[in-house]
Design an enzyme around this catalytic site. Structure first.
Site, PDB file in Angstrom:
ATOM      1  N   ASP A   5      -4.200 -10.422 -16.035  1.00 56.74           N
ATOM      2  CA  ASP A   5      -5.237 -11.423 -15.819  1.00 56.74           C
ATOM      3  C   ASP A   5      -6.397 -11.103 -16.760  1.00 56.74           C
ATOM      4  O   ASP A   5      -6.864  -9.964 -16.795  1.00 56.74           O
ATOM      5  CB  ASP A   5      -5.710 -11.358 -14.361  1.00 56.74           C
ATOM      6  CG  ASP A   5      -5.993 -12.728 -13.784  1.00 56.74           C
ATOM      7  OD1 ASP A   5      -6.749 -13.474 -14.406  1.00 56.74           O
ATOM      8  OD2 ASP A   5      -5.448 -13.039 -12.702  1.00 56.74           O
ATOM      9  N   ASP A  59       0.849  -1.187   0.000  1.00 57.53           N
ATOM     10  CA  ASP A  59       0.000   0.000   0.000  1.00 57.53           C
ATOM     11  C   ASP A  59       0.893   1.247   0.000  1.00 57.53           C
ATOM     12  O   ASP A  59       1.663   1.457   0.933  1.00 57.53           O
ATOM     13  CB  ASP A  59      -0.879  -0.041   1.265  1.00 57.53           C
ATOM     14  CG  ASP A  59      -1.690   1.231   1.438  1.00 57.53           C
ATOM     15  OD1 ASP A  59      -1.885   1.957   0.444  1.00 57.53           O
ATOM     16  OD2 ASP A  59      -2.129   1.486   2.589  1.00 57.53           O
ATOM     17  N   GLU A  93      -6.209 -20.883 -17.046  1.00 63.89           N
ATOM     18  CA  GLU A  93      -6.633 -21.581 -15.836  1.00 63.89           C
ATOM     19  C   GLU A  93      -7.742 -22.539 -16.251  1.00 63.89           C
ATOM     20  O   GLU A  93      -8.781 -22.107 -16.754  1.00 63.89           O
ATOM     21  CB  GLU A  93      -7.152 -20.600 -14.791  1.00 63.89           C
ATOM     22  CG  GLU A  93      -7.444 -21.289 -13.460  1.00 63.89           C
ATOM     23  CD  GLU A  93      -8.457 -20.554 -12.606  1.00 63.89           C
ATOM     24  OE1 GLU A  93      -8.414 -20.702 -11.385  1.00 63.89           O
ATOM     25  OE2 GLU A  93      -9.317 -19.838 -13.169  1.00 63.89           O
ATOM     26  N   ASP A 133      -8.465 -16.556 -16.999  1.00 70.34           N
ATOM     27  CA  ASP A 133      -9.299 -17.070 -15.918  1.00 70.34           C
ATOM     28  C   ASP A 133     -10.301 -18.112 -16.437  1.00 70.34           C
ATOM     29  O   ASP A 133     -10.959 -17.885 -17.462  1.00 70.34           O
ATOM     30  CB  ASP A 133     -10.051 -15.883 -15.299  1.00 70.34           C
ATOM     31  CG  ASP A 133     -10.675 -16.198 -13.959  1.00 70.34           C
ATOM     32  OD1 ASP A 133      -9.932 -16.538 -13.035  1.00 70.34           O
ATOM     33  OD2 ASP A 133     -11.914 -16.090 -13.841  1.00 70.34           O
ATOM     34  N   ASP A 187      -1.647  -1.266  -3.941  1.00 71.77           N
ATOM     35  CA  ASP A 187      -1.927  -0.502  -5.155  1.00 71.77           C
ATOM     36  C   ASP A 187      -0.740  -0.537  -6.116  1.00 71.77           C
ATOM     37  O   ASP A 187       0.306  -1.106  -5.806  1.00 71.77           O
ATOM     38  CB  ASP A 187      -2.284   0.947  -4.787  1.00 71.77           C
ATOM     39  CG  ASP A 187      -1.299   1.518  -3.772  1.00 71.77           C
ATOM     40  OD1 ASP A 187      -0.096   1.522  -4.077  1.00 71.77           O
ATOM     41  OD2 ASP A 187      -1.731   1.919  -2.664  1.00 71.77           O
ATOM     42  N   HIS A 225      -3.593 -17.170  -5.412  1.00 74.85           N
ATOM     43  CA  HIS A 225      -4.524 -16.426  -4.560  1.00 74.85           C
ATOM     44  C   HIS A 225      -5.772 -17.229  -4.203  1.00 74.85           C
ATOM     45  O   HIS A 225      -6.606 -16.743  -3.435  1.00 74.85           O
ATOM     46  CB  HIS A 225      -4.911 -15.129  -5.273  1.00 74.85           C
ATOM     47  CG  HIS A 225      -5.670 -15.408  -6.542  1.00 74.85           C
ATOM     48  ND1 HIS A 225      -5.076 -16.013  -7.635  1.00 74.85           N
ATOM     49  CD2 HIS A 225      -6.974 -15.226  -6.869  1.00 74.85           C
ATOM     50  CE1 HIS A 225      -5.985 -16.174  -8.582  1.00 74.85           C
ATOM     51  NE2 HIS A 225      -7.145 -15.708  -8.145  1.00 74.85           N
ATOM     52  N   ASP A 226      -5.941 -18.413  -4.776  1.00 75.60           N
ATOM     53  CA  ASP A 226      -7.096 -19.252  -4.449  1.00 75.60           C
ATOM     54  C   ASP A 226      -6.720 -20.422  -3.538  1.00 75.60           C
ATOM     55  O   ASP A 226      -7.585 -21.205  -3.150  1.00 75.60           O
ATOM     56  CB  ASP A 226      -7.683 -19.867  -5.725  1.00 75.60           C
ATOM     57  CG  ASP A 226      -8.327 -18.837  -6.642  1.00 75.60           C
ATOM     58  OD1 ASP A 226      -8.758 -17.785  -6.151  1.00 75.60           O
ATOM     59  OD2 ASP A 226      -8.379 -19.101  -7.856  1.00 75.60           O
ATOM     60  N   ASN A 258      -0.334   4.556  -0.475  1.00 69.66           N
ATOM     61  CA  ASN A 258      -0.977   5.836  -0.113  1.00 69.66           C
ATOM     62  C   ASN A 258      -1.804   5.751   1.176  1.00 69.66           C
ATOM     63  O   ASN A 258      -2.714   6.533   1.398  1.00 69.66           O
ATOM     64  CB  ASN A 258      -1.837   6.344  -1.275  1.00 69.66           C
ATOM     65  CG  ASN A 258      -2.984   5.383  -1.566  1.00 69.66           C
ATOM     66  OD1 ASN A 258      -2.980   4.238  -1.110  1.00 69.66           O
ATOM     67  ND2 ASN A 258      -3.990   5.848  -2.285  1.00 69.66           N
ATOM     68  N   ASP A 280      -4.107   3.773   2.644  1.00 68.39           N
ATOM     69  CA  ASP A 280      -5.543   3.538   2.824  1.00 68.39           C
ATOM     70  C   ASP A 280      -5.815   2.067   3.161  1.00 68.39           C
ATOM     71  O   ASP A 280      -6.955   1.626   3.164  1.00 68.39           O
ATOM     72  CB  ASP A 280      -6.335   3.962   1.568  1.00 68.39           C
ATOM     73  CG  ASP A 280      -5.945   3.149   0.332  1.00 68.39           C
ATOM     74  OD1 ASP A 280      -5.015   2.309   0.430  1.00 68.39           O
ATOM     75  OD2 ASP A 280      -6.572   3.343  -0.729  1.00 68.39           O
TER      76      ASP A 280
HETATM   77  O1  TEU Z   1     -10.841 -19.324 -10.142  1.00 67.01           O
HETATM   78  C1  TEU Z   1     -11.608 -20.333 -10.719  1.00 67.01           C
HETATM   79  C2  TEU Z   1     -11.877 -21.409  -9.834  1.00 67.01           C
HETATM   80  O2  TEU Z   1     -12.081 -22.514 -10.262  1.00 67.01           O
HETATM   81  C3  TEU Z   1     -11.935 -21.040  -8.415  1.00 67.01           C
HETATM   82  O3  TEU Z   1     -13.081 -20.325  -8.199  1.00 67.01           O
HETATM   83  C4  TEU Z   1     -11.930 -22.199  -7.589  1.00 67.01           C
HETATM   84  O4  TEU Z   1     -13.057 -22.972  -7.854  1.00 67.01           O
HETATM   85  C5  TEU Z   1     -11.986 -21.716  -6.201  1.00 67.01           C
HETATM   86  O5  TEU Z   1     -11.068 -20.687  -6.016  1.00 67.01           O
HETATM   87  C6  TEU Z   1     -11.644 -22.836  -5.336  1.00 67.01           C
HETATM   88  O6  TEU Z   1     -11.643 -22.357  -4.065  1.00 67.01           O
HETATM   89  C7  TEU Z   1     -10.747 -18.128 -10.808  1.00 67.01           C
HETATM   90  C8  TEU Z   1      -9.994 -17.121  -9.979  1.00 67.01           C
HETATM   91  O7  TEU Z   1      -8.693 -17.559  -9.781  1.00 67.01           O
HETATM   92  C9  TEU Z   1     -10.739 -16.879  -8.703  1.00 67.01           C
HETATM   93  O8  TEU Z   1     -10.045 -16.036  -7.838  1.00 67.01           O
HETATM   94  C10 TEU Z   1     -12.076 -16.311  -9.051  1.00 67.01           C
HETATM   95  O9  TEU Z   1     -12.849 -16.203  -7.896  1.00 67.01           O
HETATM   96  C11 TEU Z   1     -12.826 -17.161 -10.068  1.00 67.01           C
HETATM   97  O10 TEU Z   1     -12.010 -17.606 -11.152  1.00 67.01           O
HETATM   98  C12 TEU Z   1     -13.924 -16.359 -10.702  1.00 67.01           C
HETATM   99  O11 TEU Z   1     -13.379 -15.394 -11.546  1.00 67.01           O
HETATM  100 CA    CA Z   2      -3.470   2.069  -1.290  1.00 62.66          CA
END
Ligand code: TEU
Ligand code: CA
Length: 553
Positions: free
Chosen positions: A98, A21, A253, A199, A29, A324-325, A23, A25
């Site tokens: 992405d 971050d 993905e 995605d 960013d 991130h998932d 700035n 908040d």
């Molecule tokens: O993820 C697709 C996906 O299959 C995930 O939603 C997965 O089923 C889930 O994360 C399992 O916990 C992509 C992105 O990486 C995710 O962050 C998004 O939420 C999703 O698509 C919708 O765009």
């Molecule tokens: Ca920020």
């Protein structure tokens, strides 16, 4: 096999909301990313994959896009973004954006138009259908639980959403939609981006008529859109009309694909995608993510070896353990307490010496762990709340049981702020961040990890630099040894007359490693290890989560 930069490079994924971050908040960013480019350069990565930074109401943290050509206000401006890409390029780092085009936000102008009336020109950009009386148009369910249909009063019809109800699916059968997607891709390529992470790209084509479906893999209806009827034509079209005109790469993905399906996407003769992310290895410790089962190394080895062997020579693999998932890998398959450092290094060795392009998720390079939130209100993720609700209301599981599941599997485990230092809020921000900092930041942070010679950070740096020195790490063939071993993952790579031997332990137990046949111990050179080792290779008893890589000439 064709040699290219995206096979040789190492990718680093940035989840912008949680990276830095600038700035004050509490939200990461773009200017925060600019501040940290020297950090990325020091680590040695070649490509940044940036999770979505487009305009979005943030129902799903940017995976619900309301303007594909502009930057989210919280993250900065298009000028900031341009400064960022220039700064990356100046340092020789490429940028991958992405591309989230299975669905838009329900606040995207296309959707707002399409909602207005049944004969609106945008109506056919989405899937609007009449119900069967009061019933939903079909029985499909959403990835985020519940029906895939949402009723809208204005026109007395339902629209389809395979994710949250604020993420309506686009109708790819409409040529206008495909043209819009091509425009978006072209727009960013013209601004200089070097590729896209696409995605959920294998679910964009839905079976005509949207028939009722069966329950499979925790979802109803997926047989009608997973690798759907026209997906390969659509990807070929995009490749032919736009992507092929640029020196860029794509990583798709793809949910629930076999290696056979995968090859249709990544076979170099098919001109669709450069590589994909599969999820097979991510389900070793769970069924449909939320039913947790014990980790079994033999299962993991079988899956990864299959992908190595089936893709080799035809297409290209991606190598990842986190994003991130996904929760943090040391908390899943390693030991995030006593042997955090050893197991983080061992896991990295196991995956990144295979054939494919490595992806490192922010914080993985310092061994960040799951958050272990104790209170439901500490979570922010839409999926997490939907699952909690489903577990409590439909499956009648206790609060305690659900909290345990979330501590292990919630996506928010990977979304806590990057731990830069032992300053307040881990140096991520000077104010309370949008999601809480992991309480272990005083110990686990970049400053700490950079200073120490034997840190996870230094180990990652070493892996990255080895890839640049030895072609065999990038291009060598793969062969597994001792498949039945429950504790050790042993494989070799081969290129021309060289051999690489990779040994990793998944336990703190002492296990006897025996030199596989065909290894000439006279010609062995140690390239990497997570313990002190003397140069020569003999049979040995492993130390907790030991990892070694040898080059054999
Ligand atoms: O993820 C697709 C996906 O299959 C995930 O939603 C997965 O089923 C889930 O994360 C399992 O916990 C992509 C992105 O990486 C995710 O962050 C998004 O939420 C999703 O698509 C919708 O765009
Ligand atoms: Ca920020």
């Amino acid at each position: 096999m064709k040699k290219t930069w995206y096979k040789e490079g190492v990718v680093y994924q940035i989840y912008p909301r949680s990276f830095k971050d600038s700035n004050h908040d509490g939200i990461g960013d773009i200017r925060g990313i600019i501040e940290k480019i020297d950090y990325l350069k020091d680590l040695g990565i070649d490509i940044v994959w940036l999770s979505p930074v487009y305009q979005s109401p943030n129902d799903d943290n940017g995976y619900d896009i309301s303007d594909y050509k502009d930057i989210m206000d919280e993250f900065g401006t298009l000028d900031d973004w341009k400064e960022m890409i220039d700064a990356l390029h100046e340092r020789g780092i490429k940028l991958v954006m992405d591309l989230v085009v299975n669905h838009t936000s329900d606040e995207h102008p296309w959707f707002l138009e399409s909602k207005k009336s049944k004969d609106n020109p945008y109506r056919d950009y989405y899937f609007w259908r009449k119900g069967k009386g009061k019933k939903k148009p079909n029985n499909w369910t959403s990835f985020f639980t519940g029906s895939a249909w949402e009723y809208d009063e204005q026109t007395n019809e339902f629209y389809m959403h395979l994710f949250s109800k604020k993420q309506p699916d686009l109708n790819w059968d409409n040529p206008k939609v495909r043209q819009e997607v091509k425009d978006i891709i072209q727009y960013w390529l013209d601004l200089g981006v070097d590729g896209f992470r696409c995605d959920v790209i294998n679910i964009i084509s839905k079976k005509e008529g949207l028939p009722d479906g069966k329950w499979r893999l925790g979802l109803v209806g997926s047989e009608h859109y997973m690798n759907g009827p026209n997906v390969h034509d659509y990807l070929k079209e995009i490749n032919r009309d736009v992507l092929s005109k640029y020196d860029c790469f794509t990583v798709g993905e793809t949910v629930f694909v076999s290696t056979k399906e995968a090859l249709k996407y990544v076979d170099e003769n098919n001109h669709e995608l450069s590589m994909i992310f599969h999820f097979d290895h991510m389900s070793v410790d769970n069924i449909f993510k939320w039913f947790i089962r014990p980790f079994k190394l033999r299962k993991l080895k079988k899956i990864l070896s299959k992908w190595q062997n089936d893709i080799n020579g035809k297409g290209w693999n991606s190598l990842y353990l986190e994003n991130h998932d996904q929760p943090r890998i040391v908390s899943r398959w390693g030991d995030d307490k006593e042997y955090r450092i050893e197991s983080a290094k061992s896991l990295a060795t196991m995956i990144y010496f295979q054939q494919g392009t490595p992806y490192i998720y922010q914080g993985q390079e310092i061994g960040m762990t799951n958050a272990y939130f104790k209170d439901l209100s500490q979570y922010k993720d839409v999926e997490t709340y939907n699952i909690y609700k489903l577990g409590r209301e439909k499956l009648h599981l206790s609060h305690k049981r659900m909290m345990k599941k979330l501590q292990y599997m919630s996506r928010d485990n990977a979304r806590t702020p990057m731990q830069w230092s032992d300053d307040v809020f881990a140096g991520f921000s000077t104010v309370e961040p949008w999601i809480e900092v992991n309480s272990n930041y005083k110990d686990i942070n970049v400053l700490n990890s950079k200073e120490k010679k034997d840190s996870i950070y230094q180990y990652y740096k070493k892996i990255i630099s080895l890839r640049k020195q030895y072609d065999i790490i990038v291009y060598g063939d793969y062969k597994e040894h001792d498949k039945k071993n429950k504790y050790l993952y042993i494989y070799e790579r081969n290129l021309n007359n060289e051999k690489l031997l990779v040994i990793t332990s998944f336990t703190k137990k002492k296990v006897l490693f025996k030199i596989p046949e065909g290894i000439n111990v006279e010609k062995v050179k140690l390239l990497l290890s997570n313990y002190e080792v003397n140069e020569s290779l003999t049979d040995f008893y492993t130390r907790p989560y030991e990892a070694r890589v040898y080059l054999i000439k």
